[in-house]
Design a protein around this motif. Structure first.
Motif, PDB file in Angstrom:
ATOM      1  N   VAL A   5       0.850  -1.190   0.000  1.00  0.00           N
ATOM      2  CA  VAL A   5       0.000   0.000   0.000  1.00  0.00           C
ATOM      3  C   VAL A   5       0.889   1.245   0.000  1.00  0.00           C
ATOM      4  O   VAL A   5       1.716   1.412   0.900  1.00  0.00           O
ATOM      5  CB  VAL A   5      -0.910   0.013   1.247  1.00  0.00           C
ATOM      6  CG1 VAL A   5      -1.739   1.285   1.297  1.00  0.00           C
ATOM      7  CG2 VAL A   5      -1.802  -1.213   1.260  1.00  0.00           C
ATOM      8  N   PRO A   6       0.749   2.106  -0.995  1.00  0.00           N
ATOM      9  CA  PRO A   6       1.566   3.322  -1.036  1.00  0.00           C
ATOM     10  C   PRO A   6       1.012   4.380  -0.078  1.00  0.00           C
ATOM     11  O   PRO A   6       0.534   5.441  -0.484  1.00  0.00           O
ATOM     12  CB  PRO A   6       1.460   3.763  -2.499  1.00  0.00           C
ATOM     13  CG  PRO A   6       0.115   3.281  -2.919  1.00  0.00           C
ATOM     14  CD  PRO A   6      -0.110   1.986  -2.157  1.00  0.00           C
ATOM     15  N   CYS A   7       1.083   4.078   1.207  1.00  0.00           N
ATOM     16  CA  CYS A   7       0.449   4.926   2.220  1.00  0.00           C
ATOM     17  C   CYS A   7       1.331   6.111   2.585  1.00  0.00           C
ATOM     18  O   CYS A   7       2.521   6.142   2.315  1.00  0.00           O
ATOM     19  CB  CYS A   7       0.153   4.104   3.463  1.00  0.00           C
ATOM     20  SG  CYS A   7       1.632   3.514   4.311  1.00  0.00           S
ATOM     21  N   GLY A   8       0.695   7.057   3.253  1.00  0.00           N
ATOM     22  CA  GLY A   8       1.405   8.185   3.838  1.00  0.00           C
ATOM     23  C   GLY A   8       1.702   7.863   5.284  1.00  0.00           C
ATOM     24  O   GLY A   8       1.771   6.699   5.675  1.00  0.00           O
ATOM     25  N   MET A   9       1.826   8.903   6.104  1.00  0.00           N
ATOM     26  CA  MET A   9       2.200   8.697   7.498  1.00  0.00           C
ATOM     27  C   MET A   9       1.105   9.050   8.495  1.00  0.00           C
ATOM     28  O   MET A   9       1.266   8.851   9.691  1.00  0.00           O
ATOM     29  CB  MET A   9       3.451   9.502   7.817  1.00  0.00           C
ATOM     30  CG  MET A   9       3.262  11.002   7.687  1.00  0.00           C
ATOM     31  SD  MET A   9       4.774  11.956   7.975  1.00  0.00           S
ATOM     32  CE  MET A   9       4.955  11.800   9.726  1.00  0.00           C
TER      33      MET A   9
END
Length: 95
Positions: free
Chosen positions: A32-36
């Motif tokens: 998953v190209p998630c953020g923080m």
């Protein structure tokens, strides 16, 4: 994930290291190209506070916030006033 690492290794991680480990696990393991934001909230949130999160330098400020104090009739109008507003500063790696 971070708490699992602590249990397996017997070492305590700093809050920042737990956040980084969780982000890396989500990106690498789950793809998953998630953020923080989610990981930071899980690690840093306090009851009746909002988090002011600066993703550029990873600073977090806890701000007192009570849901009862939100004026539900004016919030949608305030939010609309920001529609289409330009970002004050671009996120790292973005133009």
């Amino acid at each position: 994930m971070a708490h699992l690492l602590e249990s397996v290794t017997g070492q305590s991680l700093s809050s920042a290291a737990r956040i980084d480990a969780s982000i890396e696990a989500e990106r690498q393991t789950a793809g998953v190209p998630c953020g923080m934001m989610d990981q930071t909230v899980v690690e840093s949130a306090h009851p009746e506070h909002a988090l002011l999160l600066d993703c550029a330098d990873k600073t977090v400020t806890s701000v007192p916030f009570r849901q009862a104090e939100v004026d539900a009739t004016r919030y949608p109008l305030r939010r609309l006033s920001f529609a289409g507003a330009e970002c004050v500063r671009p996120a790292p790696g973005r133009v």
